[in-house]
Design a protein around this motif. Sequence first.
Motif, short mmCIF file in Angstrom:
data_model
loop_
_atom_site.label_atom_id
_atom_site.label_comp_id
_atom_site.label_asym_id
_atom_site.label_seq_id
_atom_site.Cartn_x
_atom_site.Cartn_y
_atom_site.Cartn_z
N ALA A 119 0.83 -1.20 0.00
CA ALA A 119 0.00 0.00 0.00
C ALA A 119 0.87 1.25 0.00
N ASN A 120 0.43 2.25 -0.73
CA ASN A 120 1.09 3.56 -0.75
C ASN A 120 2.52 3.48 -1.28
N GLN B 40 6.89 0.50 -6.35
CA GLN B 40 6.81 -0.97 -6.33
C GLN B 40 5.70 -1.46 -7.24
N PHE B 41 4.58 -0.77 -7.25
CA PHE B 41 3.46 -1.14 -8.10
C PHE B 41 3.86 -1.06 -9.57
N LEU B 42 4.48 0.05 -9.96
CA LEU B 42 4.87 0.23 -11.35
C LEU B 42 5.98 -0.73 -11.77
N GLN C 153 -5.43 5.13 0.25
CA GLN C 153 -4.05 5.41 0.65
C GLN C 153 -3.45 6.55 -0.18
N LEU C 154 -3.91 6.69 -1.43
CA LEU C 154 -3.35 7.67 -2.35
C LEU C 154 -4.49 8.50 -2.94
#
Length: 240
Positions: free
Chosen positions: A87-88, A92-94, A124-125
Motif C-alpha cells: 500500500a502507498n 513498487q506497483f509500477l 491510501q493515495l
Amino acid sequence: MKMKYIDFLEIGYTPKEKEVLAAFYVEPAENTTLEEAAGAVASESSIGTWTDLATMKQSIWDELRAKVYAIKDNVVYIAYPEVLFEANNIPQFLSSVAGNVFGMKAVKALRLLDIKVPSSFTEQLPGPAFGVKGVREVLNVKNRPLVGTIAKPKIGLSPEEQADVVYKSLVGGLDLVKDDENLTNQVFSNFEKRVMRCLEAVQKAERETGEKKTYLPNITASTEEMLRRAEFVKKNGGTY
C-alpha cells in the motif's frame, strides 16, 4: 514446480472486487502465440519468471499469480491479487505492472493501456491535496481557463532577467509562470536568488493588476535538498 506462460491464462475468470486490473496491448514475438505472450506478461508482472522454480510452492501459485481473464483482439486483460502490492508504494506497483515486462523476448510490442485499482489503493493515495479546485481558489479564477507560460529561454536567464519575464507575463494577463524543468540551481541562476526575485515580481504584478498571480519554481533535486527548497519557497511567501 514447473510453470508455463500459458498456465497464467484463466479465460472467463471473474475478477474479484479487491483485485487490480490491467489492460495491455500485446504483439507477440515471432514463433510465440498471443496466448503465450499474454501469459508471459501476467507471469513476469506477478510471481513467474523465465525458468522453472524449485522454490515455488503451490500456495504461492494459488494465492498470488496474476490471471489473464480475457483477450480481445490484441488487448490482454489481467487480474492481480491485491496482496501483491504494498500500500502507498507507487514505485513498487509500477515495477510490477510496468517494469521489466517491456523487455521480455516473448513480446514484440507491449503497451500498458489502462489500470483499475481497488478502493484500498485510492484511500491510501487520494491524489493532489488541492487539485484544480484548490488552484482556482488560490488564484480566485472561477469561470475561465487558467492561463500560464514557461519562462524562455529555458536556460540562461539571470534571476533578474527571469523575474522580468515573470513580471511582464503576469501584468500582460497570465495567471502563472513556471520554471522550465531543466532550470534548477545553475551558476547563471542561483535557485534562492531566482525565487526571491520572481516572488517580488509576483507581488508587484498583483499590486498593479489587482489580481492574484503566482510563480512556480522548479525545486527538483535530491530528496533532502528538494524538501529544503520547498521550505524556502514557502517561507518566502511562495504558494507552489
